[in-house]
Design a protein around this motif. Structure first.
Motif, PDB file in Angstrom:
ATOM      1  N   CYS A 148      68.693  26.822  89.006  1.00 12.26           N
ATOM      2  CA  CYS A 148      67.722  27.649  89.726  1.00 12.26           C
ATOM      3  C   CYS A 148      68.283  28.016  91.100  1.00 12.26           C
ATOM      4  O   CYS A 148      68.919  27.195  91.763  1.00 12.26           O
ATOM      5  CB  CYS A 148      66.406  26.897  89.913  1.00 12.26           C
ATOM      6  N   ASN A 229      70.875  33.109  85.800  1.00 12.08           N
ATOM      7  CA  ASN A 229      71.362  31.734  85.840  1.00 12.08           C
ATOM      8  C   ASN A 229      70.974  31.111  84.498  1.00 12.08           C
ATOM      9  O   ASN A 229      70.640  31.860  83.562  1.00 12.08           O
ATOM     10  CB  ASN A 229      70.797  30.976  87.055  1.00 12.08           C
ATOM     11  N   MET A 231      68.398  29.679  83.673  1.00 16.09           N
ATOM     12  CA  MET A 231      66.950  29.661  83.480  1.00 16.09           C
ATOM     13  C   MET A 231      66.326  31.033  83.221  1.00 16.09           C
ATOM     14  O   MET A 231      65.250  31.122  82.625  1.00 16.09           O
ATOM     15  CB  MET A 231      66.288  29.043  84.711  1.00 16.09           C
ATOM     16  N   ASP A 396      63.794  33.914  88.917  1.00 11.08           N
ATOM     17  CA  ASP A 396      63.671  32.754  88.029  1.00 11.08           C
ATOM     18  C   ASP A 396      62.426  31.897  88.236  1.00 11.08           C
ATOM     19  O   ASP A 396      62.317  30.823  87.656  1.00 11.08           O
ATOM     20  CB  ASP A 396      64.915  31.875  88.144  1.00 11.08           C
ATOM     21  N   SER A 397      61.462  32.359  89.058  1.00 13.64           N
ATOM     22  CA  SER A 397      60.294  31.539  89.343  1.00 13.64           C
ATOM     23  C   SER A 397      59.038  32.406  89.353  1.00 13.64           C
ATOM     24  O   SER A 397      58.994  33.462  88.722  1.00 13.64           O
ATOM     25  CB  SER A 397      60.490  30.834  90.693  1.00 13.64           C
ATOM     26  N   CYS A 415      61.508  28.146  86.916  1.00 13.08           N
ATOM     27  CA  CYS A 415      61.911  27.385  88.092  1.00 13.08           C
ATOM     28  C   CYS A 415      60.726  27.195  89.036  1.00 13.08           C
ATOM     29  O   CYS A 415      59.870  28.071  89.159  1.00 13.08           O
ATOM     30  CB  CYS A 415      63.044  28.097  88.830  1.00 13.08           C
ATOM     31  N   SER A 419      62.093  25.741  94.544  1.00 10.25           N
ATOM     32  CA  SER A 419      63.528  25.701  94.227  1.00 10.25           C
ATOM     33  C   SER A 419      64.272  26.838  94.910  1.00 10.25           C
ATOM     34  O   SER A 419      63.671  27.758  95.465  1.00 10.25           O
ATOM     35  CB  SER A 419      63.729  25.800  92.711  1.00 10.25           C
ATOM     36  N   GLY A 420      65.597  26.764  94.842  1.00 10.60           N
ATOM     37  CA  GLY A 420      66.441  27.879  95.232  1.00 10.60           C
ATOM     38  C   GLY A 420      66.792  27.987  96.699  1.00 10.60           C
ATOM     39  O   GLY A 420      67.484  28.936  97.087  1.00 10.60           O
TER      40      GLY A 420
END
Length: 448
Positions: A148, A229, A231, A396-397, A415, A419-420
């Motif tokens: 993530c 990525n 995810m 990704d979230s 994610c 995160s990140g």
């Protein structure tokens, strides 16, 4: 050495403290299915990553410019030179045959490098120009080591073939040293635009010790083939109302910080196809239909209205090949959007309406604008980066993070919203890598 540098004065020149040897990368050009020929290409590192100096004295250090060497744009360009790159040692970049590997955190002799951006060259001083209309572009990617917050990206932008040398006499470095970058975000962090130093109003970024923003941005149309990525992934066209690179200033840059995101010349949101966001959460990821724990071949087709190069771009299709089988792209499963599996003007209009998004893609010209740029040709970019603006949550979230729970279009990947953060990703996953290989280009249905 000093004499050699001084002779190159009166322009953004090149230095030779480090020899510039472009890593070799082969790829395949297809004439028809089963009939391909190997192309011996090279890659080059973007100029923004390079040591910029005058006879060994830094013009740019950390995230600030030298006040003595760079008091104004012209003086700075005349004083400063771009040096060659130690690709593996400083930047964690290596090639082998048709494979390119990009490392994330690289501890070199003099500095620690984060991520990279490279371009495919046709020869030592020219970028390879891809004319995508009525063609398909295929590659294999290994995202298994990308957590993530990271983005292993492969995309096209409307850069000049020579890096801007012929249009800007002040630029003597050119494609050989990775100059001329632009994209639809109109980045202000470019140190040189059109060969001129972007020193005016330069402000170091508070959360990035290597980057800052200047008065000008570098805008151009962008076609994101692969942002991913392990995810999540998306492919996204972004269009601009201009052809080629435009150095923007003020409102035309469309700066989000100035609440002008939709007033500029480029569509920054784009029209994305993210399977997770579009209702199929089981399609891409570790152990899913397209298994990101293993290499996967990605096929992207640029379909025209009449099936000929002369037609107008009408559809961008996606297929995957993994485990010896062809996997069709996931179908949309969102109320209000037709259950297709490709990007078209109709899809973009329906998606923007269903998600309540600003339809800047249509306002900036949609497929008609993209089709026009594809005729001129675009440069292939391959990069690995983390996001100092919004931690890659848009990929990704759940984003925006303040949206109502379950709001359509906000869930883009699994994610966590915490995160990140670059500080976390850089410290916890310094060994992250992405590998791109086996690039193929040719008529539709010829490369897989």
């Amino acid at each position: 050495m000093i004499l050699a540098l001084l002779v190159l004065g009166k322009s953004l020149g090149i230095a030779t403290n480090q020899a510039e040897t472009h890593p070799k990368l082969t790829w395949t050009r297809y004439q028809s299915k089963g009939s391909g020929s190997t192309v011996n290409g090279e890659i080059v590192l973007d100029s923004n990553w390079r040591w910029t100096h005058h006879s060994g004295t830094n013009c740019y250090d950390g995230n600030t410019w030298s006040t003595s060497l760079c008091p104004d744009p012209t003086t700075c360009s005349n004083n400063c030179d771009l040096d060659g790159a130690d690709y593996p040692g400083t930047y964690g970049i290596s090639t082998s045959g048709n494979s390119l590997k990009l490392g994330f955190v690289t501890h070199g002799s003099y500095s620690t490098n984060i991520g990279s951006r490279v371009y495919l060259l046709k020869d030592t001083k020219s970028y390879e120009m891809f004319k995508l209309k009525n063609k398909e572009f295929t590659f294999t990617v290994d995202d298994s080591k990308l957590p993530c917050g990271l983005n292993g990206a492969l995309y096209f932008v409307a850069m000049d073939e020579d890096g801007g040398v012929s249009k800007n006499s002040i630029n003597k470095a050119g494609a050989q040293y990775g100059t001329g970058y632009c994209d639809a975000q109109c980045p202000h962090d470019m140190k040189f635009i059109n060969g001129e130093a972007n020193v005016l109003d330069w402000k170091p970024q508070s959360n990035d010790e290597n980057s800052g923003n200047g008065r000008y941005g570098a805008c151009c149309t962008e076609m994101d083939i692969w942002e991913a990525n392990s995810m999540a992934t998306a492919y996204t066209p972004h269009v601009c109302t201009v052809t080629g690179l435009r150095r923007c200033e003020g409102t035309e840059c469309g700066d989000t910080d100035n609440d002008q995101r939709y007033n500029g010349i480029c569509d920054k949101d784009g029209c994305d196809f993210n399977s997770y966001r579009l209702g199929d959460k089981s399609f891409f990821g570790v152990g899913k239909t397209v298994d990101s724990s293993k290499p996967v071949t990605v096929v992207t087709q640029f379909v025209t209205s009449n099936g000929q190069d002369s037609g107008t771009l009408s559809e961008i299709r996606r297929k995957y090949v993994q485990g010896g089988k062809v996997i069709e792209n996931s179908k949309v499963n969102v109320a209000g959007i037709t259950a297709g599996n490709s990007v078209t003007d109709t899809f973009c209009n329906e998606q923007k309406k269903a998600f309540g998004d600003n339809n800047d893609f249509e306002k900036k010209g949609g497929f008609g604008a993209l089709s026009k740029q594809l005729v001129a040709g675009m440069v292939l970019v391959l990069s690995l980066w983390d996001d100092h603006s919004v931690n890659m949550l848009w990929l990704d979230s759940t984003y925006p993070t303040n949206a109502a729970a379950g709001a359509l279009g906000t869930e883009r990947g699994a994610c966590a919203t915490s995160s990140g953060k670059p500080s976390d990703v850089e410290s916890q996953s310094p060994d992250a890598t992405v590998t791109f290989s086996d690039i193929k280009f040719g008529p539709i249905d010829s490369t897989y």
